[in-house]
Design a protein around this motif. Structure first.
Motif, short mmCIF file in Angstrom:
data_model
loop_
_atom_site.label_atom_id
_atom_site.label_comp_id
_atom_site.label_asym_id
_atom_site.label_seq_id
_atom_site.Cartn_x
_atom_site.Cartn_y
_atom_site.Cartn_z
N LEU A 257 46.21 41.36 39.36
CA LEU A 257 45.89 40.39 38.31
C LEU A 257 47.05 39.43 38.06
O LEU A 257 46.84 38.25 37.77
CB LEU A 257 45.50 41.11 37.02
N LEU A 258 48.27 39.92 38.18
CA LEU A 258 49.44 39.05 37.98
C LEU A 258 49.51 37.93 39.01
O LEU A 258 50.02 36.85 38.71
CB LEU A 258 50.73 39.88 38.02
N VAL A 259 49.00 38.17 40.22
CA VAL A 259 49.02 37.13 41.25
C VAL A 259 47.64 36.50 41.44
O VAL A 259 47.38 35.87 42.46
CB VAL A 259 49.58 37.67 42.60
N LEU A 260 46.77 36.67 40.44
CA LEU A 260 45.45 36.03 40.38
C LEU A 260 44.52 36.49 41.50
O LEU A 260 43.73 35.70 42.04
CB LEU A 260 45.61 34.51 40.37
N ARG B 295 32.97 33.54 41.73
CA ARG B 295 32.46 32.45 40.89
C ARG B 295 32.52 32.84 39.41
O ARG B 295 32.91 32.05 38.56
CB ARG B 295 31.01 32.13 41.29
N ASP B 296 32.18 34.10 39.08
CA ASP B 296 32.13 34.53 37.69
C ASP B 296 33.50 34.87 37.10
O ASP B 296 33.75 34.61 35.92
CB ASP B 296 31.23 35.76 37.54
N LEU B 297 34.39 35.45 37.90
CA LEU B 297 35.64 35.98 37.36
C LEU B 297 36.87 35.10 37.58
O LEU B 297 37.79 35.12 36.77
CB LEU B 297 35.91 37.38 37.94
N SER B 298 36.91 34.35 38.66
CA SER B 298 38.12 33.58 38.97
C SER B 298 38.50 32.57 37.88
O SER B 298 39.69 32.38 37.63
CB SER B 298 38.01 32.90 40.33
N PRO B 299 37.56 31.95 37.19
CA PRO B 299 37.97 31.01 36.14
C PRO B 299 38.73 31.68 34.98
O PRO B 299 39.42 31.01 34.23
CB PRO B 299 36.64 30.42 35.63
N ARG B 300 38.61 32.99 34.87
CA ARG B 300 39.27 33.72 33.77
C ARG B 300 40.65 34.26 34.13
O ARG B 300 41.37 34.73 33.26
CB ARG B 300 38.37 34.90 33.36
N LEU B 301 41.04 34.20 35.39
CA LEU B 301 42.28 34.85 35.83
C LEU B 301 43.53 34.28 35.18
O LEU B 301 44.37 35.04 34.69
CB LEU B 301 42.40 34.78 37.36
N VAL B 302 43.69 32.98 35.18
CA VAL B 302 44.92 32.38 34.63
C VAL B 302 45.03 32.66 33.14
O VAL B 302 46.08 33.08 32.65
CB VAL B 302 44.98 30.86 34.92
N GLY B 303 43.95 32.44 32.40
CA GLY B 303 43.98 32.69 30.97
C GLY B 303 44.24 34.15 30.64
O GLY B 303 44.97 34.47 29.70
N ASN C 148 47.33 35.43 28.42
CA ASN C 148 47.03 36.01 27.11
C ASN C 148 47.13 37.52 27.03
O ASN C 148 47.33 38.05 25.93
CB ASN C 148 45.63 35.58 26.65
N CYS C 149 46.95 38.20 28.14
CA CYS C 149 46.86 39.66 28.07
C CYS C 149 47.91 40.40 28.89
O CYS C 149 48.22 41.55 28.58
CB CYS C 149 45.48 40.12 28.49
N LEU C 150 48.43 39.80 29.92
CA LEU C 150 49.42 40.49 30.76
C LEU C 150 50.83 40.14 30.31
O LEU C 150 51.71 39.81 31.11
CB LEU C 150 49.19 40.17 32.24
N THR C 151 51.03 40.20 29.02
CA THR C 151 52.34 39.98 28.40
C THR C 151 52.59 41.17 27.48
O THR C 151 51.67 41.94 27.19
CB THR C 151 52.34 38.69 27.57
N ARG D 181 43.59 45.78 18.78
CA ARG D 181 43.33 44.41 18.35
C ARG D 181 43.40 43.49 19.57
O ARG D 181 44.26 42.63 19.66
CB ARG D 181 44.35 43.97 17.30
N PRO D 182 42.50 43.68 20.53
CA PRO D 182 42.62 42.96 21.81
C PRO D 182 42.64 41.45 21.68
O PRO D 182 43.39 40.79 22.37
CB PRO D 182 41.43 43.41 22.62
N GLY D 183 41.82 40.87 20.82
CA GLY D 183 41.80 39.42 20.75
C GLY D 183 41.27 38.82 22.03
O GLY D 183 40.73 39.51 22.89
N PRO D 184 41.42 37.52 22.18
CA PRO D 184 40.88 36.86 23.38
C PRO D 184 41.70 37.18 24.63
O PRO D 184 42.92 37.04 24.63
CB PRO D 184 40.96 35.38 23.03
N CYS D 185 41.03 37.63 25.65
CA CYS D 185 41.70 37.90 26.93
C CYS D 185 41.04 37.05 28.00
O CYS D 185 40.50 37.56 28.97
CB CYS D 185 41.61 39.39 27.29
N SER D 186 41.05 35.76 27.78
CA SER D 186 40.46 34.87 28.78
C SER D 186 41.26 33.60 28.88
O SER D 186 42.18 33.39 28.17
CB SER D 186 39.02 34.57 28.42
#
Length: 125
Positions: free
Chosen positions: A24-27, A94-102, A106-109, A120-125
């Protein structure tokens, strides 16, 4: 790893592994097989769990990967590797790749991880 769209991550000796986060870190989208287990007894007579490849012989499944999907992780979870087809790979990309950068931002920090750990996950996109 960053040159590939997907990474197959077979079930190992643990429910989760660092390969998923690294991809996930390298998309790169990780594809995990839903882990299934059987109850049994070890040589010492103690009750233990064993990984089971066959769904028909399983006593249950590990819900960890499904829980990550519910939290918004852009991962693929399959029951059988035969589900990994050209058509599914195209659809998953098609479904998942647009979410990788966000997701990475937002989540891999440390802050994003802390939100997940504290419920309290919040937005992970």
């Amino acid at each position: 790893l960053s040159q590939y769209r997907f990474l197959l991550i077979p079930m190992g000796s643990r429910i989760q592994c660092v390969k998923m986060i690294e991809s996930l870190l390298v998309l790169t989208i990780p594809i995990l097989q839903r882990g299934r287990y059987r109850w049994g007894f070890g040589r010492d007579g103690q009750s233990t769990l064993y990984f089971s490849q066959a769904a028909r012989n399983a006593d249950g499944f590990y819900a960890a990967a499904d829980g990550l999907v519910a939290l918004g992780f852009p991962i693929v979870v399959v029951d059988y590797w035969s589900e990994v087809t050209a058509a599914n790979l195209s659809r998953w990309w098609r479904d998942l790749s647009p979410r990788l950068v966000g997701f990475r931002q937002n989540c891999l920090t440390s802050e994003g991880y802390w939100r997940i750990v504290t419920g309290r996950p919040g937005p992970c996109s």
